[in-house]
Design an enzyme around this catalytic site. Structure first.
Site, short mmCIF file in Angstrom:
data_model
loop_
_atom_site.label_atom_id
_atom_site.label_comp_id
_atom_site.label_asym_id
_atom_site.label_seq_id
_atom_site.Cartn_x
_atom_site.Cartn_y
_atom_site.Cartn_z
N ARG A 1 55.52 53.52 -18.46
CA ARG A 1 55.39 54.14 -17.14
C ARG A 1 56.73 54.55 -16.54
NH1 ARG A 1 51.26 53.32 -13.34
NH2 ARG A 1 52.74 52.60 -11.80
N ARG B 1 65.39 60.35 -17.67
CA ARG B 1 65.71 61.78 -17.66
C ARG B 1 67.19 62.02 -17.89
NH1 ARG B 1 63.34 62.17 -12.09
NH2 ARG B 1 61.09 62.25 -12.45
N ARG C 1 47.99 39.78 -11.18
CA ARG C 1 49.25 39.43 -10.52
C ARG C 1 49.07 39.76 -9.05
NH1 ARG C 1 52.85 35.93 -11.05
NH2 ARG C 1 54.86 36.85 -10.65
N ARG D 1 61.18 44.31 -4.16
CA ARG D 1 61.64 45.51 -3.46
C ARG D 1 61.61 45.30 -1.96
NH1 ARG D 1 57.03 50.10 -4.90
NH2 ARG D 1 55.23 48.80 -4.47
N GLU E 1 58.85 42.51 -0.68
CA GLU E 1 57.66 42.33 -1.51
C GLU E 1 57.95 41.27 -2.58
OE1 GLU E 1 55.70 46.25 -2.11
OE2 GLU E 1 55.54 45.55 -4.17
N TYR F 1 44.34 49.48 -13.13
CA TYR F 1 45.21 50.06 -12.11
C TYR F 1 44.95 51.57 -12.06
CZ TYR F 1 49.02 51.76 -9.39
OH TYR F 1 49.73 52.38 -8.40
N ASP G 1 46.08 55.12 -9.72
CA ASP G 1 46.73 55.74 -8.57
C ASP G 1 45.64 56.33 -7.67
OD1 ASP G 1 49.44 55.20 -8.90
OD2 ASP G 1 49.71 56.85 -10.31
#
Ligand code: FAD
Length: 367
Positions: free
Chosen positions: A169, A173, A246, A277, A299, A347, A349
């Site tokens: 995921r 670049r 989780r 984060r 978090e 999961y 989006d």
């Protein structure tokens, strides 16, 4: 009153389904065990600042159909996710790109960056786990400083004990491009996601604070069909065992300043700091009225025993096999249909959730 549908769960899946059903003239009763509607996209207004209560949510999609659907309901504001990573006092751009490589090694061309990665990854002869995979993609330095601590906190296990496929995921670049997502459309609804949920639920009867399992007999009899978007293992009383998740714990606080960290999301990649984060919500959308405050959420990854809230499914072989047993039962149901991240143990989006709800509605129409 008798309804065509009882929808269990007023998250994005249940609410999208309710919109489509209502638009086709069906009546829906929507219940949610939480005290609010919206599931994990729910937002709270704190001193004029829109707070994403269950983690930062950025809508990104390549689907024209989803974009048109959402923007036909609410005004959206363009937003480009460019998170940063913090490791022991130094900031790095995410996702890994030429800016990161330059900050890490001082390299200035893609060729130099590739050469550095090749040097640092040549020790990996075989991909046995996430550590091998990460080093092969970005070299030892980036793995050690930006991946290892973060990932081990997130999953509660050493990277050598995690499967390699988790890291696919992560975009890498060789351009100076800090955009996290590559999708054509990236935005956040104006004022947060509650306006979207309210539009989706317009025309339905929606009751927060009602758990299906406290009212099953009663509400089941009030409708012809049921859409269940809660945990599939709970629906079947955990008879094949509990599916693993989780979880997350959020520590939210307000500071008397306007700009604490300069960006919405900072990943904390050192293992010595327990949160993964830090989110500064006003960078998603500045408050409409000037306010000298900012809301921060740290978090913390957590076990589900600590919080009781399932967030990320642990889709390993064992859990997927258990899920298949539940799915076999679900496929035989006549009155109940299942959908969404908890019922499908996957999961998704937000755009995929909307597409899945659209698919399910089409199959309902073709019954
Ligand atoms: P949910 O939102 O969980 O809704 C299910 C609802 O069912 C809940 O409200 C629950 O209370 C209710 N329910 C469960 N059991 C019962 C019961 N027995 N009785 C009554 N009600 C019940 N996606 C993106 O596209 N972009 C992002 O940036 C992004 N960020 C994320 C960040 C985090 C931390 C997480 C965890 C997810 C993120 N996602 C993101 C994914 C997004 O949250 C999901 O796609 C979406 O919320 C799933 O919607 P849902 O309706 O399936 O589930």
């Amino acid at each position: 009153m008798k309804y065509d549908y009882l929808i269990v769960g007023a998250g994005l899946f249940g609410s999208t389904f309710a919109r489509l059903a209502t638009d086709s003239g069906r009546t829906c009763l929507v219940i949610d065990k939480r005290q609010h509607l919206g599931g994990n996209v729910y937002c709270e207004n704190v001193d004029g600042i829109i707070v994403h209560k269950y983690g930062p949510h950025i809508f990104h999609t390549d689907s024209e159909e989803v974009f048109k659907f959402v923007t036909s309901l609410v005004k959206v504001n363009p937003y480009v996710n460019t998170p940063m990573a913090h490791y022991k006092g130094k900031m790095y751009n995410m996702p890994f790109n030429m800016n990161t490589f330059c900050q890490m090694w001082g390299v200035v061309t893609p060729q130099e960056a590739m050469q550095k990665i090749a040097e640092q990854s040549k020790c990996i002869k075989e991909i046995r786990n996430l550590e091998d995979k990460a080093i092969s993609l970005v070299g030892k330095d980036i793995y050690r400083k930006l991946i290892k601590g973060y990932t081990e906190k997130q999953w509660g296990r050493p990277c050598t004990k995690l499967p390699a496929n988790i890291i696919t995921r992560l975009p890498v670049r060789f351009t100076f491009n800090n955009r996290y997502f590559n999708d054509r459309y990236e935005f956040i609804p104006d004022g947060g996601y509650n306006s979207l949920i309210n539009k989706l639920l317009e025309g339905s009867e929606a009751i927060p604070g009602l758990d299906l399992f406290d009212a099953k007999g009663k509400v089941f009899d009030m409708c012809d069909r049921v859409l269940f978007t809660g945990r599939i293992d709970q629906f079947y009383d955990y008879r094949f065992g509990e599916l693993e998740y989780r979880s997350l714990r959020f520590n939210q606080f307000t500071l008397d300043e306007e700009n604490y960290q300069g960006v919405a999301v900072v990943n904390e990649t050192w293992g010595g700091i327990p949160y993964t984060r830090r989110v500064e919500h006003r960078h998603f959308q500045q408050p409409k009225e000037p306010v000298k405050k900012t809301v921060i959420t740290e978090e913390y990854p957590a076990s589900i025993k600590e919080t009781g809230e399932p967030y990320y499914p642990v889709n390993d072989e064992k859990n997927n096999a258990i899920y298949q047993q539940y799915k076999a039962l679900a496929d035989k149901e006549e009155k109940v249909i299942f959908g969404g991240r908890l019922a499908e143990y996957k999961y998704y989006d937000m755009d995929d959730i909307i597409l899945r709800a659209m698919e399910l509605w089409k199959s309902e129409l073709n019954r």
